[in-house]
Scaffold this motif. Structure first.
Motif, PDB file in Angstrom:
ATOM      1  N   SER A 273      48.905 -10.874   6.180  1.00  0.00           N
ATOM      2  CA  SER A 273      48.152 -12.120   6.049  1.00  0.00           C
ATOM      3  C   SER A 273      46.837 -11.803   5.343  1.00  0.00           C
ATOM      4  CB  SER A 273      47.853 -12.715   7.426  1.00  0.00           C
ATOM      5  OG  SER A 273      46.990 -11.855   8.162  1.00  0.00           O
ATOM      6  N   ARG A 274      46.186 -12.834   4.833  1.00  0.00           N
ATOM      7  CA  ARG A 274      44.903 -12.600   4.168  1.00  0.00           C
ATOM      8  C   ARG A 274      43.851 -12.077   5.143  1.00  0.00           C
ATOM      9  NH1 ARG A 274      44.634 -13.973  -1.044  1.00  0.00           N
ATOM     10  NH2 ARG A 274      46.204 -15.391  -1.907  1.00  0.00           N
TER      11      ARG A 274
ATOM     12  N   LYS B 195      58.582  -2.984  -6.787  1.00  0.00           N
ATOM     13  CA  LYS B 195      57.292  -3.092  -6.097  1.00  0.00           C
ATOM     14  C   LYS B 195      57.166  -4.436  -5.400  1.00  0.00           C
ATOM     15  CE  LYS B 195      53.604  -3.129  -8.690  1.00  0.00           C
ATOM     16  NZ  LYS B 195      52.980  -4.454  -8.473  1.00  0.00           N
ATOM     17  N   LYS B 196      56.671  -4.411  -4.162  1.00  0.00           N
ATOM     18  CA  LYS B 196      56.469  -5.618  -3.376  1.00  0.00           C
ATOM     19  C   LYS B 196      54.988  -5.967  -3.295  1.00  0.00           C
ATOM     20  CE  LYS B 196      60.411  -4.787  -0.294  1.00  0.00           C
ATOM     21  NZ  LYS B 196      60.815  -4.583   1.128  1.00  0.00           N
ATOM     22  N   THR B 197      54.710  -7.235  -3.018  1.00  0.00           N
ATOM     23  CA  THR B 197      53.338  -7.667  -2.791  1.00  0.00           C
ATOM     24  C   THR B 197      52.960  -7.461  -1.330  1.00  0.00           C
ATOM     25  OG1 THR B 197      53.993  -9.922  -2.218  1.00  0.00           O
ATOM     26  CG2 THR B 197      53.629  -9.444  -4.558  1.00  0.00           C
ATOM     27  N   MET B 198      51.677  -7.541  -1.043  1.00  0.00           N
ATOM     28  CA  MET B 198      51.221  -7.444   0.344  1.00  0.00           C
ATOM     29  C   MET B 198      51.852  -8.553   1.198  1.00  0.00           C
ATOM     30  SD  MET B 198      49.188  -4.782   0.284  1.00  0.00           S
ATOM     31  CE  MET B 198      50.248  -4.108  -1.024  1.00  0.00           C
ATOM     32  N   LYS B 199      51.966  -9.736   0.617  1.00  0.00           N
ATOM     33  CA  LYS B 199      52.552 -10.863   1.344  1.00  0.00           C
ATOM     34  C   LYS B 199      54.012 -10.601   1.672  1.00  0.00           C
ATOM     35  CE  LYS B 199      53.029 -15.909   1.101  1.00  0.00           C
ATOM     36  NZ  LYS B 199      52.765 -17.113   0.260  1.00  0.00           N
ATOM     37  N   GLU B 200      54.732  -9.992   0.751  1.00  0.00           N
ATOM     38  CA  GLU B 200      56.152  -9.707   0.995  1.00  0.00           C
ATOM     39  C   GLU B 200      56.338  -8.702   2.127  1.00  0.00           C
ATOM     40  OE1 GLU B 200      58.562 -10.303  -3.144  1.00  0.00           O
ATOM     41  OE2 GLU B 200      57.025  -8.729  -3.157  1.00  0.00           O
TER      42      GLU B 200
ATOM     43  N   GLU C  51      38.985  -6.701  -3.067  1.00  0.00           N
ATOM     44  CA  GLU C  51      39.455  -7.330  -4.306  1.00  0.00           C
ATOM     45  C   GLU C  51      40.813  -6.774  -4.729  1.00  0.00           C
ATOM     46  OE1 GLU C  51      36.395  -6.656  -7.158  1.00  0.00           O
ATOM     47  OE2 GLU C  51      35.086  -8.261  -6.395  1.00  0.00           O
ATOM     48  N   ILE C  52      40.995  -5.466  -4.590  1.00  0.00           N
ATOM     49  CA  ILE C  52      42.278  -4.855  -4.947  1.00  0.00           C
ATOM     50  C   ILE C  52      43.386  -5.400  -4.061  1.00  0.00           C
ATOM     51  CG2 ILE C  52      43.584  -2.702  -5.032  1.00  0.00           C
ATOM     52  CD1 ILE C  52      40.877  -1.290  -5.646  1.00  0.00           C
ATOM     53  N   TYR C  53      43.147  -5.415  -2.750  1.00  0.00           N
ATOM     54  CA  TYR C  53      44.154  -5.966  -1.831  1.00  0.00           C
ATOM     55  C   TYR C  53      44.478  -7.418  -2.190  1.00  0.00           C
ATOM     56  CZ  TYR C  53      44.058  -2.104   1.603  1.00  0.00           C
ATOM     57  OH  TYR C  53      44.195  -0.915   2.256  1.00  0.00           O
ATOM     58  N   GLU C  54      43.455  -8.205  -2.463  1.00  0.00           N
ATOM     59  CA  GLU C  54      43.676  -9.619  -2.754  1.00  0.00           C
ATOM     60  C   GLU C  54      44.435  -9.812  -4.065  1.00  0.00           C
ATOM     61  OE1 GLU C  54      39.689 -11.121  -2.520  1.00  0.00           O
ATOM     62  OE2 GLU C  54      39.907 -11.689  -0.409  1.00  0.00           O
TER      63      GLU C  54
ATOM     64  N   MET D 230      44.464  -9.982   7.476  1.00  0.00           N
ATOM     65  CA  MET D 230      44.715  -8.538   7.587  1.00  0.00           C
ATOM     66  C   MET D 230      44.002  -7.770   6.484  1.00  0.00           C
ATOM     67  SD  MET D 230      48.727  -8.007   8.511  1.00  0.00           S
ATOM     68  CE  MET D 230      49.417  -8.585  10.068  1.00  0.00           C
ATOM     69  N   LEU D 231      43.991  -8.339   5.290  1.00  0.00           N
ATOM     70  CA  LEU D 231      43.383  -7.642   4.165  1.00  0.00           C
ATOM     71  C   LEU D 231      41.916  -7.356   4.428  1.00  0.00           C
ATOM     72  CD1 LEU D 231      44.894  -9.602   1.121  1.00  0.00           C
ATOM     73  CD2 LEU D 231      45.883  -7.707   2.418  1.00  0.00           C
ATOM     74  N   ASP D 232      41.244  -8.305   5.063  1.00  0.00           N
ATOM     75  CA  ASP D 232      39.833  -8.141   5.382  1.00  0.00           C
ATOM     76  C   ASP D 232      39.637  -6.964   6.343  1.00  0.00           C
ATOM     77  OD1 ASP D 232      37.345  -9.627   4.672  1.00  0.00           O
ATOM     78  OD2 ASP D 232      37.113  -9.630   6.851  1.00  0.00           O
ATOM     79  N   LYS D 233      40.503  -6.893   7.355  1.00  0.00           N
ATOM     80  CA  LYS D 233      40.419  -5.791   8.315  1.00  0.00           C
ATOM     81  C   LYS D 233      40.784  -4.469   7.649  1.00  0.00           C
ATOM     82  CE  LYS D 233      42.143  -4.118  12.760  1.00  0.00           C
ATOM     83  NZ  LYS D 233      42.429  -2.761  12.223  1.00  0.00           N
ATOM     84  N   TRP D 234      41.801  -4.501   6.789  1.00  0.00           N
ATOM     85  CA  TRP D 234      42.207  -3.278   6.105  1.00  0.00           C
ATOM     86  C   TRP D 234      41.064  -2.717   5.259  1.00  0.00           C
ATOM     87  CZ3 TRP D 234      47.786  -4.544   3.937  1.00  0.00           C
ATOM     88  CH2 TRP D 234      48.663  -4.664   5.019  1.00  0.00           C
TER      89      TRP D 234
END
Length: 373
Positions: free
Chosen positions: A333-334, A324-329, A366-369, A336-340
């Protein structure tokens, strides 16, 4: 309340030859597949049907541009009686659309400006063990100009027949096997937690989860090659999961995976896995009784652990199947998470309505972060 949908007749054949002979495939039929599937499995059969090889019109997961190119390639002078989709999720989703009347412009269908109307017979044959698409009425496309994935669900896209052929999985690369089977596991979990779940959908969903986890445990013990003797088991489990979520639906995991897949073209099953455990842990922060309590007790038995250790043990097992990879991997970008989070709340209402408990924008973010790094 609708209990379960079992629209396609489901057949199973040991070999492709048995299938082709039983269905008398020939003139008047259109086959959408991949050459790397067709040549070794059907090439020697001398089928007289017309062929379209999906990879000649685009690579990766299905997109609006890929479909429009396929639609333009179909000879309008030929009144095909049946469309056969033989492939993974990309091929199956596109085949559903090719069987429709007036499929183009495809954007109008996904924006519900036109009704989906079937014009041809439809037969779907999966070559992976994950999507369950052969028994669902859903087609997912990435709309490239919008950088978003959208789903279209319509009864016209239920196949007439779904065919299970274990032979077609024999050449499945390990990475595709891992991502697709985890997708099926998540189908079983999400459909069982859905507010639309019924005793019938849970019967198939729970059995899919059991078969997949038991299979993973054997692979973890014996190594990746052990999967070859389990392919029929995983194919059936994927089909069970498809029957479950065709009626009960999938929820926040699928909704939150779409921006990741749409932005970075991550395989669908892998994108689901990237957010799966984060969503489950958030559910537990909000509520620990009801459907999730029953599911966690079931998982605890399968994983031979205490109730509190279920997701820790599940993650340990799944990481032996697919890292499993992280969002950053993935490159997020942070910002992007807001837009997602906005995209999920505004654009994935159909899926979010099937979540175990309601998740607002703040909790989605919060989940994305939590999964960022």
């Amino acid at each position: 309340m609708r209990q379960i949908v079992m629209k396609p007749e489901i057949y199973r054949f040991e070999t492709c030859r048995e299938f082709a002979e039983a269905f008398e495939i020939g003139e008047g039929d259109l086959i959408l597949t991949n050459r790397f599937i067709y040549d070794p499995c059907f090439g020697e059969l001398g089928l007289e049907a017309d062929m379209i090889f999906q990879e000649e019109y685009g690579s990766g997961e299905p997109t609006d541009q890929m479909f429009e190119a396929l639609w333009a390639a179909v000879d309008p002078q030929k009144a095909y009686k049946r469309v056969f989709g033989i492939g993974g999720g990309t091929v199956l989703d596109l085949a559903k659309l090719l069987a429709l009347k007036d499929g183009s412009p495809i954007e109008e269908l996904y924006e519900h400006k036109r009704e989906a109307v079937r014009e041809k017979g439809l037969c779907l044959i999966p070559t992976t063990c994950g999507t369950g698409s052969e028994v669902t009425n859903i087609s997912i496309l990435a709309f490239l100009s919008r950088h978003v994935k959208m789903g279209l669900a319509a009864d016209a896209m239920y196949a007439d027949t779904a065919i299970l052929i274990p032979q077609l999985l024999e050449g499945l690369p390990y990475g595709v096997f891992a991502a697709s089977s985890i997708d099926a596991l998540i189908h079983g979990v999400e459909s069982s937690l859905s507010p639309k779940a019924t005793p019938y959908t849970e019967l198939f969903g729970y059995k899919a989860v059991e078969e997949i986890i038991r299979g993973y445990q054997l692979i973890a013990q014996r190594g990746p090659e052990a999967r070859t003797e389990l392919l029929d088991r995983f194919l059936t489990a994927s089909n069970f999961a498809g029957l479950a979520f065709a009626a009960a639906g999938c929820g926040a995991v699928h909704a939150m995976s779409y921006p990741l897949g749409g932005t970075f073209h991550v395989a669908h099953g892998e994108a689901n896995y990237a957010v799966f455990l984060g969503v489950m842990k958030k559910y537990l922060e909000i509520r620990q009784d009801g459907k999730i309590q029953r599911l966690n007790r079931f998982l605890a038995q399968l994983l031979d652990c205490g109730y509190e250790q279920v997701y820790e043990k599940l993650e340990e097992l799944l990481d032996q199947i697919l890292s499993k990879k992280t969002m950053k991997e993935y490159g997020a970008s942070r910002e992007m998470l807001d837009k997602w989070a906005d995209d999920v709340i505004q654009g994935q209402k159909r899926l979010m309505a099937n979540s175990f408990v309601p998740l607002d924008r703040e909790r989605v973010l919060e989940i994305y972060e939590d999964l960022y790094e």
